[in-house]
Design an enzyme around this catalytic site. Sequence first.
Site, PDB file in Angstrom:
ATOM      1  N   SER A 184       0.819  -1.213   0.000  1.00 15.46           N
ATOM      2  CA  SER A 184       0.000   0.000   0.000  1.00 15.46           C
ATOM      3  C   SER A 184       0.853   1.264   0.000  1.00 15.46           C
ATOM      4  O   SER A 184       0.343   2.354  -0.254  1.00 15.46           O
ATOM      5  CB  SER A 184      -0.882   0.001   1.247  1.00 15.46           C
ATOM      6  N   TYR A 207      -4.242   0.352   3.664  1.00 11.92           N
ATOM      7  CA  TYR A 207      -5.071  -0.830   3.438  1.00 11.92           C
ATOM      8  C   TYR A 207      -5.674  -1.320   4.761  1.00 11.92           C
ATOM      9  O   TYR A 207      -6.746  -1.903   4.783  1.00 11.92           O
ATOM     10  CB  TYR A 207      -4.223  -1.968   2.867  1.00 11.92           C
ATOM     11  N   CYS A 211       2.881  -7.146   1.568  1.00 12.97           N
ATOM     12  CA  CYS A 211       1.896  -6.506   2.434  1.00 12.97           C
ATOM     13  C   CYS A 211       1.072  -7.617   3.082  1.00 12.97           C
ATOM     14  O   CYS A 211       0.437  -8.416   2.381  1.00 12.97           O
ATOM     15  CB  CYS A 211       1.006  -5.603   1.597  1.00 12.97           C
ATOM     16  N   THR A 226      -1.572  -7.253   4.910  1.00 14.23           N
ATOM     17  CA  THR A 226      -3.000  -6.970   4.817  1.00 14.23           C
ATOM     18  C   THR A 226      -3.543  -7.403   3.453  1.00 14.23           C
ATOM     19  O   THR A 226      -4.604  -8.042   3.368  1.00 14.23           O
ATOM     20  CB  THR A 226      -3.252  -5.459   5.041  1.00 14.23           C
ATOM     21  N   CYS A 246       3.377  -6.512   9.772  1.00 15.43           N
ATOM     22  CA  CYS A 246       3.091  -5.459   8.787  1.00 15.43           C
ATOM     23  C   CYS A 246       4.447  -4.995   8.275  1.00 15.43           C
ATOM     24  O   CYS A 246       5.357  -4.725   9.081  1.00 15.43           O
ATOM     25  CB  CYS A 246       2.345  -4.298   9.455  1.00 15.43           C
TER      26      CYS A 246
END
Length: 268
Positions: free
Chosen positions: A10, A41, A72, A74, A182
């Site tokens: 992101s 995100y 990423c 997410t 993350c």
Amino acid sequence: MRATVGIFDSGVGGLSVAEALHRLCPSLPIHYLADSAFFPYGDRTADEIQERTVLIVRRLVDEGANVIVIACNTASSAGLERVRAEFDVPIIGMEPPVKPAVEQSLSRRVLVLATAGTISGQRLARLTERHSADAEVVTIPMPGLADLVEGGEIDGPRVEEMLRHALEEPVAEGADQVALGCTHYAFLRPVLRRILPEHVDLVDAGDPVARRTLHVIDEAGLEVDRAGAEVEVLCYATGDVTAFESTVDRLRAAGAALPPLRISRPVA
Ligand code: DGL
């Protein structure tokens, strides 16, 4: 056929993975796409992120990538299965490093820091169920933390306060592993190291994912000119390229490890 790796996130978080891959293989062509127009995100719905993931993977493939890394957690949580079903290039995803953290834990108490999106996703629930064994795995959502990193803020009172607030109690209760779920948080390693007691390990997935990517390239029969000259990572952002550049500058000024970058015009 030569390998070209398309990496996306992101924002700047996935640059920590690009750095690990570039460090292992400086001659490997890497295209990095920051979907900064849709950052963060972590606060979006799984459906929204899934749609973005399909779109970004398509763009990277159209521009010549023949291996994709979703750098990423997410986006991997929301979209990895879907893009694997839709594209026939190898796609490597990211997940919080629960397994190595559990394996290393002496106290049998492990913390996972991630976005709200990753923490509420089924992928992390399944991962935890599969690998927690007799350990207690405590997930801690960190709303707003990736935003600070995305602004180039990887140290200082705001970052420190947010991390202390989240970690002080569970660490005092005996956790001895902090898994970074993350990719933005990889840039927080120095501040985390400073505020955590020495016996608490930080576990990051950047290097293992980079190694896995080289393995997947080999398995796919793609070539890498390992003896070739070092190349810059070619970078695009879907949002404001000036903002992206200034974040990169701030990260570099703050001492973050980044690969050499050539930042290109934003993708329309
Ligand atoms: N870097 C992303 C991850 O690994 C999250 C940042 C965001 O919220 O967009 O989960």
